[in-house]
Scaffold this active site. Structure first.
Site, PDB file in Angstrom:
ATOM      1  N   GLY A  78       0.781  -1.106   0.206  1.00 19.25           N
ATOM      2  CA  GLY A  78       0.065  -0.013   0.048  1.00 19.25           C
ATOM      3  C   GLY A  78       0.961   1.257   0.080  1.00 19.25           C
ATOM      4  O   GLY A  78       1.935   1.259   0.366  1.00 19.25           O
ATOM      5  N   SER A  79       0.279   2.073  -0.661  1.00 19.52           N
ATOM      6  CA  SER A  79       1.080   3.558  -0.518  1.00 19.52           C
ATOM      7  C   SER A  79       0.829   4.170   0.824  1.00 19.52           C
ATOM      8  O   SER A  79      -0.147   3.905   1.629  1.00 19.52           O
ATOM      9  CB  SER A  79       0.543   4.317  -1.488  1.00 19.52           C
ATOM     10  OG  SER A  79       0.898   3.998  -2.695  1.00 19.52           O
ATOM     11  N   GLY A  80       1.551   5.158   1.234  1.00 21.09           N
ATOM     12  CA  GLY A  80       1.415   5.810   2.494  1.00 21.09           C
ATOM     13  C   GLY A  80       2.881   5.541   3.341  1.00 21.09           C
ATOM     14  O   GLY A  80       2.652   5.999   4.660  1.00 21.09           O
ATOM     15  N   HIS A  81       3.567   4.611   3.198  1.00 18.76           N
ATOM     16  CA  HIS A  81       4.814   4.377   3.805  1.00 18.76           C
ATOM     17  C   HIS A  81       6.046   5.003   3.136  1.00 18.76           C
ATOM     18  O   HIS A  81       7.258   4.458   3.478  1.00 18.76           O
ATOM     19  CB  HIS A  81       4.866   2.741   3.787  1.00 18.76           C
ATOM     20  CG  HIS A  81       3.642   2.306   4.260  1.00 18.76           C
ATOM     21  ND1 HIS A  81       3.067   2.248   5.520  1.00 18.76           N
ATOM     22  CD2 HIS A  81       2.852   1.091   3.599  1.00 18.76           C
ATOM     23  CE1 HIS A  81       1.956   1.685   5.716  1.00 18.76           C
ATOM     24  NE2 HIS A  81       1.934   1.016   4.445  1.00 18.76           N
TER      25      HIS A  81
ATOM     26  N   ASP B 135      -1.718  -8.225   0.667  1.00 25.20           N
ATOM     27  CA  ASP B 135      -0.404  -8.409   0.112  1.00 25.20           C
ATOM     28  C   ASP B 135       0.082  -9.977  -0.359  1.00 25.20           C
ATOM     29  O   ASP B 135       0.582 -10.238  -1.485  1.00 25.20           O
ATOM     30  CB  ASP B 135       0.784  -7.685   0.871  1.00 25.20           C
ATOM     31  CG  ASP B 135       0.721  -6.175   0.885  1.00 25.20           C
ATOM     32  OD1 ASP B 135      -0.359  -5.817   1.601  1.00 25.20           O
ATOM     33  OD2 ASP B 135       1.432  -5.622   0.496  1.00 25.20           O
TER      34      ASP B 135
ATOM     35  N   HIS C 149      -0.196   0.836   9.928  1.00 24.82           N
ATOM     36  CA  HIS C 149      -1.566   1.282   9.305  1.00 24.82           C
ATOM     37  C   HIS C 149      -2.368   1.995  10.469  1.00 24.82           C
ATOM     38  O   HIS C 149      -3.831   1.954  10.107  1.00 24.82           O
ATOM     39  CB  HIS C 149      -2.441   0.205   8.464  1.00 24.82           C
ATOM     40  CG  HIS C 149      -1.367  -0.294   7.519  1.00 24.82           C
ATOM     41  ND1 HIS C 149      -0.560  -1.507   7.957  1.00 24.82           N
ATOM     42  CD2 HIS C 149      -1.176  -0.217   6.360  1.00 24.82           C
ATOM     43  CE1 HIS C 149      -0.097  -1.853   6.690  1.00 24.82           C
ATOM     44  NE2 HIS C 149      -0.372  -1.022   5.602  1.00 24.82           N
TER      45      HIS C 149
ATOM     46  N   LYS D  90       5.527  -7.802   2.379  1.00 27.84           N
ATOM     47  CA  LYS D  90       5.288  -7.690   3.995  1.00 27.84           C
ATOM     48  C   LYS D  90       4.226  -8.405   4.296  1.00 27.84           C
ATOM     49  O   LYS D  90       3.066  -8.751   3.396  1.00 27.84           O
ATOM     50  CB  LYS D  90       4.726  -6.184   4.041  1.00 27.84           C
ATOM     51  CG  LYS D  90       6.292  -5.202   3.541  1.00 27.84           C
ATOM     52  CD  LYS D  90       6.067  -3.874   4.401  1.00 27.84           C
ATOM     53  CE  LYS D  90       4.727  -3.067   4.003  1.00 27.84           C
ATOM     54  NZ  LYS D  90       4.563  -2.967   2.379  1.00 27.84           N
TER      55      LYS D  90
END
Lengths: 330, 330
Positions: free
Chosen positions: B53-56, B109, B218, B104
């Site tokens: 996911g984006s945001g990391h 995922d 998250h 991860k």
């Protein structure tokens, strides 16, 4: 406001201990608050010394190393380093080729670097000074006569640092530093204020749904407050502000800089809009740097700095650099 | 909650356009959401593909380049990339030497990388997979069966990436990646929740004066909430958590990682306490990295990851790397 600290009084010293542990390539004098590259003084090389209040990390300590600064002097948070501290740094890095002080234009910094220059010269160190004053948002401000020094500091330190690393004499390093500053303009926006450890609450009040255009890096007031804008609208505003002032006639290096708490995902998105807006204005971008480089603790927002470069400045920008926060070519 | 964005729907695409502009050394396919090093596929080299996911950010796109990942696949924010996207990345980087997926441990995922592996194998790409599950805070969580994958991802990508760059075959790169994951442990804390663009308000409620120990990346719940602690107390808690689980018998690499909104000044101060706490536990630290590497949008807080290394892993860690977010020796 919660912080990852022990007590407000030891924040700067704690950070210096942490830098020392992470960066064996630097000599960190925690008591005297001087960060020096381990191989200083480098024979025959002009020494570059900068510093300023803490809270803007990685500026300046993160820019100490080969190809950039020889020493940095962190003051207390948002507070100038003291003259003795700066003079000590100058003595530590002077190889006999002289030292350049890179000073952001805030009243306290200007006074203390001036006094430090006198102290250093009394000890036989030749000192030149360059003032960084790139922020087009306001003339005069809470802490400044004239324009504030912000993002261009990174350009001055990197490009003059490369010249010094190549063995340029003091007069030449100083002249390049002045050229870089004269060729640079910045404009910043805040979406949320920062909180200093000593105060423990936001340094200014920014209502929900508003942003501050032309913010300084200490929460000084900017040009105006508006209702919240999109990333594209903010990019247009910032690009207009710097381009209308600089009128670049050649390619620029662009720094899209985070103020501290804005996610990298948003900074990259903002960069897309900045590039679009620069293209619309006919400005060619030779290099782009995106990230948190000249911050204001946990302020949310971003700033744009552009530096108009000729072939020589671009070559010096691309030259190898090895510091904690900026590293390439080595 | 104000954000430096246009609209929530385009945040990831906007960021990819901004990455493309800032990093000409990468090929960024904005439509298909694949970031590839420009010289891929590199003849004879195992390809490393990761994503999530984006945001990391900078994870994973900021780790694409020589000596680390060959490709990254960003999903929507906090959402797995899709199988087609991952298979496309595998095809783009496969030179015939095979591809390693670094995944991860989150249910989405794991499923999507498994499906992508089948798709890629149908196209004749040999695929191996390594699961990263280093977070000691909790077993099972909101999005995971077993332990979550967090900071160790950086270690796996860097060290296996160095082995691949040296020409190690797929079996060996996979085995090194597994060794790194097995030798790594993480523990994170949150002082304030993050806000996703789609939701627009904090993902969880953390009362003033409390912190969450064992937080995920998250905003998944951790082990417990406590009244706010000092940096030193948090370091003791995090070090105890990872050391009691790993029992390192040789030196470690330490990653002191910011969650996004915590100032670098505080992260360095936290590092000083982490180093003290590790020394008290008799753990030798061979290398330290401090900064925002595996983030959670604008979450405030930090995580500690340690990776026990032998001479070979340390040599691979020190090997040259050239990516947007991690760069040395080149």
């Amino acid at each position: 406001m919660k912080m990852l600290i022990n007590v407000a009084e030891t924040v700067v010293a704690d950070a210096l201990r942490g830098m020392a542990a992470a960066h064996p390539e630097l000599t960190v004098d925690v008591d005297n608050r001087v960060i020096v590259r381990r191989d200083a003084p480098v024979a025959g090389k002009v020494g570059l010394v900068s510093g300023g209040g803490s809270g803007h990390e990685p500026l300046h300590g993160g820019f100490v190393g080969r190809g950039m600064l020889d020493a940095a002097c962190p003051g207390e948070i948002f507070t100038s380093p003291v003259p003795d501290q700066i003079a000590r740094a100058a003595a530590a890095v002077d190889s006999g080729a002289g030292v350049l002080f890179i000073v952001k234009n805030y009243t306290g910094d200007v006074l203390n670097f001036d006094m430090a220059a006198e102290l250093a010269e009394d000890e036989g160190v030749q000192v030149a000074k360059v003032l960084v004053n790139d922020d087009v948002a306001v003339t005069d401000s809470l802490f400044t006569a004239g324009r504030r020094g912000t993002g261009a500091t990174l350009f001055v330190e990197k490009i003059a640092g490369a010249a010094a690393e190549e063995g340029a004499p003091l007069e030449r390093v100083e002249s390049i530093a002045r050229q870089v500053n004269a060729s640079s303009r910045s404009f910043g926006v805040a979406l949320a204020a920062c909180t200093t450890p000593a105060k423990g609450s936001p340094t200014f009040d920014l209502p929900s749904g508003e942003l501050e255009l032309g913010i300084g890096i200490h929460g000084e007031p900017g040009r105006e407050r508006r209702r919240m804008m999109t990333s594209g609208e903010i990019a247009d505003f910032a690009v207009d502000a710097v381009v209308d002032d600089l009128h670049p006639r050649s390619a620029v290096i662009a720094l899209v800089n985070g103020m501290g708490a804005t996610p990298l995902l948003e900074l990259y998105g903002f960069n897309a809009e900045v590039q679009r807006a620069l293209a619309v204005r006919g400005v060619t971008v030779a290099r782009t740097l995106v990230g948190n480089y000249v911050t204001s603790l946990d302020m949310a927002g971003a700033s744009l700095t552009v530096c108009q470069v000729d072939e020589e400045l671009l070559r010096l920008w691309d030259a190898p650099v090895s510091t904690p926060a900026l590293r390439w070519g080595i």
